[in-house]
Design a protein around this motif. Structure first.
Motif, PDB file in Angstrom:
ATOM      1  N   LEU A  39       2.235   1.806   3.663  1.00 27.55           N
ATOM      2  CA  LEU A  39       1.484   0.545   3.641  1.00 27.55           C
ATOM      3  C   LEU A  39       1.757  -0.291   2.395  1.00 27.55           C
ATOM      4  N   ALA A  40       2.525   0.265   1.473  1.00 32.35           N
ATOM      5  CA  ALA A  40       2.766  -0.438   0.206  1.00 32.35           C
ATOM      6  C   ALA A  40       3.396  -1.806   0.453  1.00 32.35           C
ATOM      7  N   PRO A  41       2.861  -2.874  -0.153  1.00 32.23           N
ATOM      8  CA  PRO A  41       3.428  -4.220   0.045  1.00 32.23           C
ATOM      9  C   PRO A  41       4.851  -4.298  -0.508  1.00 32.23           C
ATOM     10  N   LYS A  42       5.677  -5.086   0.161  1.00 33.77           N
ATOM     11  CA  LYS A  42       7.087  -5.199  -0.233  1.00 33.77           C
ATOM     12  C   LYS A  42       7.280  -6.072  -1.468  1.00 33.77           C
ATOM     13  N   ARG A  55      -6.291  -2.465   1.493  1.00 34.96           N
ATOM     14  CA  ARG A  55      -6.486  -1.450   0.451  1.00 34.96           C
ATOM     15  C   ARG A  55      -5.178  -1.206  -0.304  1.00 34.96           C
ATOM     16  N   ALA A  56      -4.074  -1.214   0.434  1.00 33.19           N
ATOM     17  CA  ALA A  56      -2.767  -1.004  -0.197  1.00 33.19           C
ATOM     18  C   ALA A  56      -2.433  -2.150  -1.153  1.00 33.19           C
ATOM     19  N   ILE A  57      -2.771  -3.376  -0.777  1.00 37.41           N
ATOM     20  CA  ILE A  57      -2.529  -4.535  -1.657  1.00 37.41           C
ATOM     21  C   ILE A  57      -3.354  -4.398  -2.935  1.00 37.41           C
ATOM     22  N   LEU A  58      -4.622  -4.024  -2.779  1.00 40.55           N
ATOM     23  CA  LEU A  58      -5.494  -3.838  -3.942  1.00 40.55           C
ATOM     24  C   LEU A  58      -4.958  -2.727  -4.839  1.00 40.55           C
ATOM     25  N   GLY A  59      -4.513  -1.641  -4.231  1.00 43.53           N
ATOM     26  CA  GLY A  59      -3.966  -0.530  -5.007  1.00 43.53           C
ATOM     27  C   GLY A  59      -2.699  -0.912  -5.759  1.00 43.53           C
TER      28      GLY A  59
END
Length: 401
Positions: A303-306, A380-384
């Motif tokens: 899910l990590a943003p590119k 959540r991935a964006i926040l992380g």
């Protein structure tokens, strides 16, 4: 402090639970350590001498019952009853009264409060009927087969409940299913059978040995279920378990580890030392934790943003999912002040509490409560990713100095 509070109920449930679990462990240990000696009479299962607190104790167990019933007879039942009552009150106050916060997860199932409560209560009733039916069926004559089937049923229930409830809600209901079966064993089988034995003795009759055999079987089942229930009672402190994408499997692994360790001690108390079992129990637990960590890592990687994430990307997410509670003047109906004094209205405040935000909303899905705002895993991935960039920036500044 928010309007929805629960510490007193937690203390009561854990206090009574420890007493019940302690007595369960003690009596199985006592059974396993009874020995026949020269003074053992016909009709006696064995005896045990013990020393504790500066005094000596002499315990005897009768195969059925003594010839004469003593005037003073202690019944071990209220520990079980008060554990269940206090636990059910906690379930009602937190997970049913606060269903929108702690039980319902609308990203999984769009349930009304009454639907969620109905499903929760139904799971408790159905689990007891299934378990009791198995015990009274031909399967009940084989404890090993019964245990495997019951474990499989509970694992299936954990999977099913995790598809409709929040992670915490699913875990607590599996625990309530097991705990309800345990206390029902006491209320419907163990104590009634003991009362029938006492009634027969008072009438000058010999009690039916089958009563004691059935009661002992249920007591032994309770002994093996104690460690999984004990973990579930405190599992809300370990979000990597219930917030895991495979939380149901993690719970099954931890439960199997506890059952294996309990079996090791039960055998050891009978003089059968099988050291391999304790290592097997620990190995199951370690492998379960490795599996849990790996599944979380795989999910976060997928899910990590590119692209790089900036505060401008994060600010709308915080506003949408966090500030209704975490503000100087919360607008959420359950809170008069920000929980734990954590406010997230400015960039500086978010940076100050970044580690706590990551623990609650990224590494776990504990926040928002009950995911009532529908925060997605991608959000959540964006926040992380943004919080991780803060860590990298701090590390770089530290290295530069």
């Amino acid at each position: 402090m928010g309007k929805l509070d629960r510490p007193c109920h937690q203390v009561a449930a854990l206090d009574y639970g420890h007493r019940w679990i302690g007595s369960s462990f003690y009596f199985v240990w006592l059974d396993n350590n009874l020995r026949k000696g020269p003074a053992t009479k016909e009709g006696e299962a064995g005896e045990l001498w013990a020393v504790h607190g500066g005094g000596f104790y002499h315990n005897k167990k009768y195969l059925v019952a003594p010839d004469d019933l003593p005037d003073h007879l202690h019944w071990f039942k209220y520990e079980a009853y008060f554990t269940w009552i206090s636990g059910f009150l906690l379930l009602g106050v937190v997970y049913y009264y606060g269903a929108e916060l702690y039980l319902i997860d609308r990203t999984k199932a769009d349930l009304s409060q009454m639907e969620a409560i109905g499903l929760g209560l139904g799971s408790l009733a159905v689990s007891w009927l299934v378990y009791d039916g198995l015990c009274k069926s031909p399967v009940g004559r084989n404890n090993r087969l019964l245990g495997i089937l019951w474990f499989g049923i509970l694992t299936g229930a954990a999977y099913g409940l995790s598809q409709i409830f929040s992670g915490r809600g699913a875990y607590i209901h599996v625990g309530a299913m097991v705990g309800s079966a345990m206390v029902a064993n006491v209320f419907f089988i163990i104590i009634p059978n003991q009362k029938k034995a006492v009634k027969a003795m008072l009438a000058g009759k010999r009690p039916d040995p089958a009563l004691g055999i059935a009661a002992k079987q249920r007591s032994l089942h309770n002994n093996y279920m104690t460690l999984p229930v004990l973990f579930i009672m405190v599992s809300n402190h370990y979000p990597m378990t219930f917030s895991n994408p495979y939380g149901w499997a993690v719970l099954a692994g931890i439960a199997l580890s506890g059952i294996t360790i309990r079996h090791f001690f039960n055998l050891r108390h009978r003089g059968e030392v099988k050291t391999g079992l304790i290592f097997l129990g620990v190995l199951i637990f370690v492998l379960t934790m490795i599996f849990a960590a790996d599944m979380q890592h795989r999910q976060s990687q997928a899910l990590a943003p590119k692209n790089a994430v900036t505060y401008a990307d994060v600010a709308p997410l915080i506003s949408k999912h966090c500030t209704a509670c975490h503000a100087a003047q919360p607008t959420h109906e359950y809170f008069d002040v920000a929980p734990s004094g954590v406010m997230l209205e400015t960039k500086a405040q978010i940076q100050q509490y970044a580690d706590r935000v990551r623990a609650q909303a990224v590494d776990a899905d504990m926040m928002p409560l009950g995911n009532e705002t529908g925060m997605t895993m991608e959000e959540r991935a964006i926040l992380g990713a943004w919080i991780n960039s803060l860590d990298a920036e701090k590390a770089a500044n530290g290295a530069g100095q």
